[in-house]
Design a protein around this motif. Structure first.
Motif, mmCIF file in Angstrom:
data_model
loop_
_atom_site.group_PDB
_atom_site.id
_atom_site.type_symbol
_atom_site.label_atom_id
_atom_site.label_comp_id
_atom_site.label_asym_id
_atom_site.label_seq_id
_atom_site.Cartn_x
_atom_site.Cartn_y
_atom_site.Cartn_z
ATOM 1 N N LEU A 299 1.084 4.047 -2.943
ATOM 2 C CA LEU A 299 0.881 5.459 -2.645
ATOM 3 C C LEU A 299 2.095 6.275 -3.087
ATOM 4 O O LEU A 299 1.970 7.361 -3.661
ATOM 5 N N TYR A 300 3.230 5.735 -2.807
ATOM 6 C CA TYR A 300 4.447 6.441 -3.179
ATOM 7 C C TYR A 300 4.525 6.660 -4.671
ATOM 8 O O TYR A 300 4.810 7.772 -5.130
ATOM 9 N N HIS B 66 12.731 18.291 -2.976
ATOM 10 C CA HIS B 66 12.795 18.005 -1.543
ATOM 11 C C HIS B 66 11.655 17.091 -1.133
ATOM 12 O O HIS B 66 11.826 16.151 -0.373
ATOM 13 N N GLN B 67 10.505 17.388 -1.654
ATOM 14 C CA GLN B 67 9.368 16.520 -1.367
ATOM 15 C C GLN B 67 9.632 15.113 -1.875
ATOM 16 O O GLN B 67 9.404 14.119 -1.194
ATOM 17 N N LYS C 230 12.346 13.701 -2.495
ATOM 18 C CA LYS C 230 13.376 13.022 -1.726
ATOM 19 C C LYS C 230 12.811 12.504 -0.419
ATOM 20 O O LYS C 230 13.123 11.404 0.033
ATOM 21 N N GLY C 231 11.959 13.301 0.169
ATOM 22 C CA GLY C 231 11.377 12.886 1.435
ATOM 23 C C GLY C 231 10.627 11.578 1.332
ATOM 24 O O GLY C 231 10.821 10.669 2.140
ATOM 25 N N SER C 232 9.793 11.494 0.330
ATOM 26 C CA SER C 232 9.019 10.263 0.245
ATOM 27 C C SER C 232 9.869 9.104 -0.233
ATOM 28 O O SER C 232 9.691 7.968 0.215
ATOM 29 N N GLU D 116 0.826 -1.201 0.000
ATOM 30 C CA GLU D 116 0.000 0.000 0.000
ATOM 31 C C GLU D 116 0.860 1.250 0.000
ATOM 32 O O GLU D 116 0.600 2.209 -0.714
ATOM 33 N N VAL D 117 1.856 1.183 0.805
ATOM 34 C CA VAL D 117 2.742 2.346 0.857
ATOM 35 C C VAL D 117 3.415 2.565 -0.480
ATOM 36 O O VAL D 117 3.499 3.691 -0.980
ATOM 37 N N ASP E 26 2.036 9.267 -5.815
ATOM 38 C CA ASP E 26 2.409 10.627 -5.438
ATOM 39 C C ASP E 26 3.647 11.099 -6.172
ATOM 40 O O ASP E 26 3.732 12.250 -6.611
ATOM 41 N N THR F 144 12.918 8.652 0.415
ATOM 42 C CA THR F 144 13.672 8.214 1.585
ATOM 43 C C THR F 144 12.807 7.368 2.492
ATOM 44 O O THR F 144 13.266 6.372 3.048
ATOM 45 N N SER F 145 11.577 7.769 2.609
ATOM 46 C CA SER F 145 10.718 7.080 3.562
ATOM 47 C C SER F 145 10.409 5.657 3.175
ATOM 48 O O SER F 145 10.123 4.830 4.034
ATOM 49 N N ILE F 146 10.424 5.386 1.890
ATOM 50 C CA ILE F 146 10.160 3.992 1.552
ATOM 51 C C ILE F 146 11.447 3.254 1.261
ATOM 52 O O ILE F 146 11.443 2.072 0.958
#
Lengths: 134, 707
Positions: free
Chosen positions: A43-44, A74-75, A77-79, A39-40, A47, A81-83
């Motif tokens: 979503l990633y 930056h955005q 990269k943030g996401s 799911e993540v 987005d 990075t998160s996954i």
């Protein structure tokens, strides 16, 4: 199938597409949330596709608003990075460097590479999830 | 209020099965599970991951992808959340603005997070009052422990605002983890005059708390037991209320405004002095930050700051840039600007030049703040110390005198050499801060998107002007005259002592002093997002050691932040090797003295040292020799060679004054002895038990124990 799943996953890690953050996500998955990682990831990719689109448009405009580009990235990269999308993250970092340096050509180049990595990761993860489900 | 009665509230995430009741207090019983977290992030991926992680920690999670939405959620349900986690970069509102809003309006702990791990941004988080800053990707471990911030904040809410306290042991500090400074209480109205400074100091020091001090000890006669079980109802600072408040503050003068008087001026029924005091803290932090927040960005890049932790930036930032910006903005009279600049820049420059430690300038401001109010008081209390009076009488002069002419230009040059981009960004930041404040205030007070001139911003420029001045004044008073910085010593001891201090490199002393302060707060900046508060504290950092309190409490007039800071810090610092290479003008005498003191401080029980210390205060010349017998010079302190290296390092930086302070704070009887010598009757130390108290007074443990 389990083995194939494991192999795919292993290769993703070995080739540096994914890093340990992905493993963190997997740990969050449990019986109550059996498809969390997928799911993540879904979503990633949804987005990030949007973000890529924005950046594409911004670059096509040719105006090279580096601040804006940097902010988009930056955005992104943030996401990423998160996954745990390791390679994508690297490209993001490079892109931002070019932005800060005001290097338009570098941005374009890097962005192309970034899209490639992104697409590759997407495919591989799709494979992975499909294999996991079987 | 905090009743972690389940006994598993130590971050284990163990759920308690006590029924969930409505309301904030109730949730505490299940603490930490059931902690109500509001997560704000425009990135849906992160949001989803965070939610999952937080739920795994058994927290109750509310997601929000827009800051405005989050704010309205919070406003609608003021006590519906325990903690907020927010991303820094969001499209509709800057995360820091949200941070300020939340801090001011709801006074909830806010954790910032970002993929951006650059020091400047992290620092910004600190200065805006974030209780923590997480770097993405956020891991479970980081989230598991966020409940500590809630506890900390709540504990500080229990303390009566006028309490001054010492800062907790710095040992617990983690990277980017801010500790709620504990404030020893001095709660009765008699201390009101000091309250403002206390509050300021507390605010300033409590980087992690939004203008709240953690109550670590019950120095206060009001008794912690009562307070600790109470949760005071929150006062909502409406627009009118805040305007009244600001009017009262401006009428009294920002620096002089004390909660009691403000309360009287406001004449609002039902408003308590504590409410006013805590709001005052926030306001001061806000004002200070108006002046200082933009600075550190530049300072970070400043060559002066090389090697220095970013956390030091904001302090010095208060001076040059912001003043320039203010002047540019036409809000600061050119004259004041020049004055402030000179003073402000001079001081940091002086510090830097002397010690080569940019940090000192940073610390300087903080200590300056903390010293500010206490100083006059000290003077009053002691009276006859001419040195003290000297300092007070020559506010600006000392500083300027002390500043080598070469320094200022250099400092200025250095500042001006900042890349244009930096400066511009600083200007922008300043503007942003201003605008942000405006917006924030508007939003806060009027809940309007439109920008309206509200007291906050109006008071801002003026206040911010004043704020910078505080540090300057404090600096001077605190004994920076002659560049020696031993505010504590000067305050406590007769001028002789000060003179002694002056003999040694002021920067070293200052540096030391400041250094010591540093451990107390992980970041030297005030935590309250919206307010800048001069860190003037009377009772300052309270370490768990009781002596701290003793020192503080026993001297109504005496107690000065510096003391606290010194004692606190010194203990912490003494035992650490300080990386800075303080220049030493310090003679061997100073060296030995400081060493002796530091040794004794380390041992904490050195009556000889104490006596020597007092002697030192009396007559520096005499004390020095007297010190020697007690402690060997250079590496052969009472503790033997073991701690000597660190002692040595410390000694080099310390001045006798510093050591003195250490001694000073060490023990009650030392204090008494000193006081007797000083001709002041020793006051019963209320803080005696603090050590024990502070150790035991961990909310989680308390709850565990209690139940």
């Amino acid at each position: 199938m389990q083995r194939q799943v494991a192999l795919i996953k292993q290769s993703l890690f070995d080739q540096g597409y994914l890093d340990e953050q992905f493993m963190e996500l997997e740990e969050l998955q449990d019986d109550a949330n059996p498809n969390f990682v997928e799911e993540v990831a879904t979503l990633y990719f949804k987005d990030s596709a949007r973000l890529i689109n924005n950046i594409d448009q911004a670059l096509e405009r040719g105006s090279f608003d580096f601040n804006r580009l940097d902010s988009y990235m930056h955005q992104f990269k943030g996401s990423s990075t998160s996954i745990g999308a390791s390679k994508v993250k690297t490209e993001c970092t490079m892109f931002r460097e070019y932005c800060r340096a005001g290097n338009a050509e570098g941005c374009l180049r890097t962005f192309k590479q970034l899209k490639k990595e992104h697409a590759t990761l997407r495919k591989k993860l799709e494979q992975y999830f499909q294999a996991s489900k079987r | 209020m905090m009743n972690p009665s389940q006994g598993r509230g130590l971050g284990s995430g163990g759920g308690s099965s006590s029924g969930r009741k409505q309301g904030g207090e109730a949730v505490v019983e299940m603490f930490p599970s059931g902690l109500r977290v509001l997560v704000v992030d425009d990135d849906p991926t992160c949001l989803m991951i965070l939610e999952r992680m937080l739920r795994t920690c058994l927290y109750e999670v509310t997601k929000c992808n827009r800051a405005e939405l989050a704010l309205s959620l919070l406003r609608k349900n003021k006590h519906g959340f325990d903690i907020v986690i927010s991303d820094v970069h969001m499209p509709d509102m800057d995360g820091f603005k949200l941070l300020e809003h939340v801090g001011l309006e709801m006074d909830l702990p806010v954790i910032m997070m970002s993929a951006d791990d650059s020091k400047s941004v992290v620092l910004k988080g600190v200065t805006h009052g974030a209780v923590d800053y997480l770097i993405k990707p956020v891991r479970m471990e980081a989230l598991k422990n966020i409940w500590q911030h809630v506890v900390r904040k709540r504990r500080s809410e229990w303390s009566v605002p006028e309490h001054s306290g010492s800062v907790e042991e710095t040992g617990q500090q983690q990277q980017q983890q801010q500790r709620g400074p504990a404030v020893s209480g001095g709660g009765d109205d008699g201390v009101d005059d000091n309250a403002s400074s206390v509050n300021e100091g507390n605010n300033w020091r409590s980087s992690s708390n939004n203008s709240r001090k953690r109550k670590e000890e019950e120095g206060d006669e009001q008794g912690d037991d009562d307070a600790s079980n109470l949760k005071k109802p929150r006062v909502v600072w409406s627009v009118e209320l805040h305007q009244q408040f600001v009017a009262a503050v401006n009428q009294l003068g920002v620096e002089k405004a004390v909660p009691k008087k403000i309360l009287e001026l406001m004449n609002v029924p039902g408003l308590t002095r504590e409410n006013v005091a805590s709001h005052l803290q926030k306001y001061r932090i806000y004002l200070r930050r108006l002046g200082g927040v933009s600075q550190h960005q530049g300072n970070l890049n400043n060559s002066f700051m090389t090697g220095q932790d970013a956390s030091f930036g904001p302090l010095s930032s208060l001076n040059g840039f912001d003043l320039q910006a203010l002047a540019v903005a036409g809000q600061l009279p050119a004259q004041s600007l020049a004055q402030l600049q000179a003073a402000g820049l001079g001081r940091p420059a002086a510090m830097i030049s002397k010690s080569g430690l940019p940090v000192s300038s940073m610390v300087d401001e903080r200590s300056i703040f903390s010293f500010d109010n206490s100083k006059p008081r000290f003077g009053d209390g002691i009276g006859h110390h001419h040195g003290q009076q000297q300092q007070t009488q020559q506010p600006q002069m000392n500083l300027l005198h002390g500043v080598p002419t070469g320094m200022e230009p250099r400092q200025l040059a250095g500042l001006q050499q900042l890349p244009v981009g930096n400066r511009m960004s600083i200007q922008q930041q300043i503007a942003a801060v201003r605008a942000g404040h405006n917006v924030q205030n508007s939003g806060m007070m009027m809940s309007l998107a439109g920008q309206q001139q509200v007291p906050f911003p109006r008071g801002g420029p003026q206040s911010s002007i004043r704020q910078p001045m505080l540090p300057n004044r404090i600096t001077e008073r605190s004994g920076f005259s002659g560049r020696s910085s031993v505010p504590e010593s000067s305050r406590v001891l007769p001028t002789n002592y000060t003179n002694l201090a002056t003999q040694h490199s002021s920067s070293a002393v200052a540096f030391n002093n400041f250094q010591q302060e540093l451990p107390v707060n992980s970041f030297p900046l005030p935590s309250a997002p919206g307010l800048s508060v001069p860190p003037a504290q009377v009772r300052k950092p309270h370490s768990s050691s009781s002596y701290q309190e003793e020192v503080n409490s026993s001297e109504a007039g005496f107690t000065t932040p510096s003391y606290d800071m010194f004692s606190n810090r010194q203990n912490d610092w003494d035992l650490r090797s300080i990386a800075f290479e303080a220049h030493q003008d310090a003679e061997s005498v100073a060296f030995s003295n400081s060493e002796a003191f530091s040794s004794s401080s380390m041992s904490r029980t050195n009556n000889n040292t104490t006596v020597a210390a007092t002697d030192l205060g009396r007559n520096q010349q005499q004390t020095l020799p007297s010190m020697v017998p007690h402690h060997q010079v250079y590496g052969n302190g009472p503790n033997g060679g073991g701690g000597s290296s660190s002692v040595r390092v410390k000694s080099e930086r310390d001045t006798a004054a510093m050591a003195f302070h250490e001694q000073y704070s060490n023990q009650e009887d030392l204090m008494s002895a000193l006081l007797k010598q000083e001709g002041v009757a020793p006051v019963d130390t209320e803080f005696d038990f603090d050590a024990a108290y502070s150790i035991d007074d961990i909310p989680g443990l308390i709850g565990l124990k209690a139940d």
